[in-house]
Design a protein around this motif. Structure first.
Motif: not given
Length: 410
Positions: A250-265
């Protein structure tokens, strides 16, 4: 008082074992006479030793854990040594933690026959379950329900655990629990789960930690960031015993969305690099974010504290019943906002919208949006972290936890 603390493990890597250590050290400082009785699977390690000023008696025992549903009730390798230890020490109090693998539940009967007061702290659902409690969760319901049906049937246990299922296990455990003067649950959620499965005489004592121990020099955190190439980047920490139930997918899937808005995450993953870590990496490759995952392996001591202090957010997205994750308290001690699961007791520590967020990890979009919210609003994240720090200092400190235990002991 003379206090024996029973714990299958006295290592530093498990939540229950860590609490056993914290209790031993705290009671020792108060002037009580403490003896830890634990197990070892290394015959050469057995015996009495001093660990950080605490007397620790290790009993050798080793067997195929396929038989845990039987040997966890009565383990002939530990019974006689335990009888002698208790007889010689003559404790006023015997406090058990996790004993469902090696020391066995029969230890409660031995302790009671010594005329000591006997207590058991439940850290998980093992008093009525064989492993991680997940049956109450509907993965298609993406809300955060207020109440859950934790009742587990014999059929569900048989279906899930097959040949390891022991039809008399839970009946025998309840028999041994009668030798405990009181059973403690580490959260209200765990107490409810125990009650729903026929276990009474339960009171709640939340775990506590020493927040001061998690303070670290700023330079140490900066050195950690440089070591793992995290300097100048946003960091989300996820760690523990890496597994499906801890929410790795779940956290990896969420990261797939996070980096779209916060590229340096970046996702900082603490834990043993094993087969499940490989699954997380494979998923990150499919999502095109493999370079956003940073694996450190298992950390402890100052390096673990440096990891926590270097992160922007700490996550605990378990998709199982997580009784009262210590990681939440450790994050709050480091003044970090926490995004934690709604399954279990996290919401008793993490205040939604005040010290972090409570989420249903199956709701990937919401999990991702909460991470993005805190990364894009550093002042909010800082306020959450400071509020969490004050909360752990006042509500979940060692002295309060020990005082709660002593009320029952005395």
């Amino acid at each position: 008082m003379k206090i024996i603390i029973l714990s299958d493990s006295y290592a530093t890597d498990g939540g229950a074992a860590r609490i056993a250590r914290i209790m031993a050290q705290g009671f020792k400082r108060m002037g009580h006479d403490i003896l830890i009785v634990t197990s070892t699977q290394n015959r050469m390690s057995a015996g009495l030793k001093d660990i950080d000023g605490i007397q620790v008696q290790e009993i050798y025992t080793d067997y195929n854990l396929f038989w845990r549903a039987y040997r966890g009730l009565y383990n002939p390798q530990t019974i006689e040594p335990l009888k002698k230890i208790i007889h010689d020490f003559k404790p006023d109090i015997v406090q058990a933690h996790n004993i469902h693998s090696y020391l066995s539940y029969h230890a409660l009967k031995i302790a009671k026959k010594s005329k000591a007061k006997v207590f058991l702290t439940a850290h998980d659902a093992m008093l009525f379950h064989y492993g991680k409690l997940v049956e109450f969760i509907n993965p298609h319901d993406l809300s955060c329900p207020e109440k859950f049906d934790y009742k587990i049937s014999a059929w569900k246990q048989l279906k899930r655990y097959g040949k390891t299922y022991n039809p008399l296990r839970n009946i025998i455990i309840r028999y041994y629990l009668k030798y405990a003067d009181k059973i403690f649950a580490v959260s209200d959620a765990l107490k409810e789960a125990l009650n729903q499965n026929g276990i009474a005489n339960v009171s709640v004592i939340h775990n506590g930690i020493d927040a001061d121990e998690w303070q670290l020099e700023k330079n140490n955190a900066e050195e950690f960031k440089n070591k793992y190439s995290l300097a100048g980047k946003k960091t989300i920490l996820f760690g523990g015993r890496l597994s499906e139930t801890k929410g790795g997918r779940e956290i990896v899937l969420a990261m797939g969305e996070v980096v779209k808005k916060v590229p340096d995450a970046n996702l900082l993953v603490l834990g043993k690099i094993d087969g499940y870590a490989g699954q997380m990496i494979d998923l990150s490759v499919k999502l095109g974010i493999k370079d956003k995952l940073v694996f450190t392996g298992w950390l402890s001591g100052d390096e673990l504290k440096a990891a926590f202090n270097s992160a922007d957010i700490i996550t605990a997205p378990s998709i199982c019943f997580d009784s009262f994750p210590t990681v939440n308290l450790e994050a709050m001690a480091c003044r970090k906002p926490v995004i934690a699961t709604c399954f279990g007791g996290s919401k008793e520590a993490v205040l939604d919208g005040q010290t972090g967020y409570i989420v249903n990890p199956y709701n990937i979009d919401n999990l991702a949006s909460k991470i993005v919210d805190l990364l894009q609003n550093p002042e909010k994240a800082k306020t959450f972290g400071e509020t969490g720090y004050e909360r752990v200092k006042s509500e979940f400190n060692i002295d309060r936890m020990l005082s709660d235990y002593l009320i029952f002991y005395e």
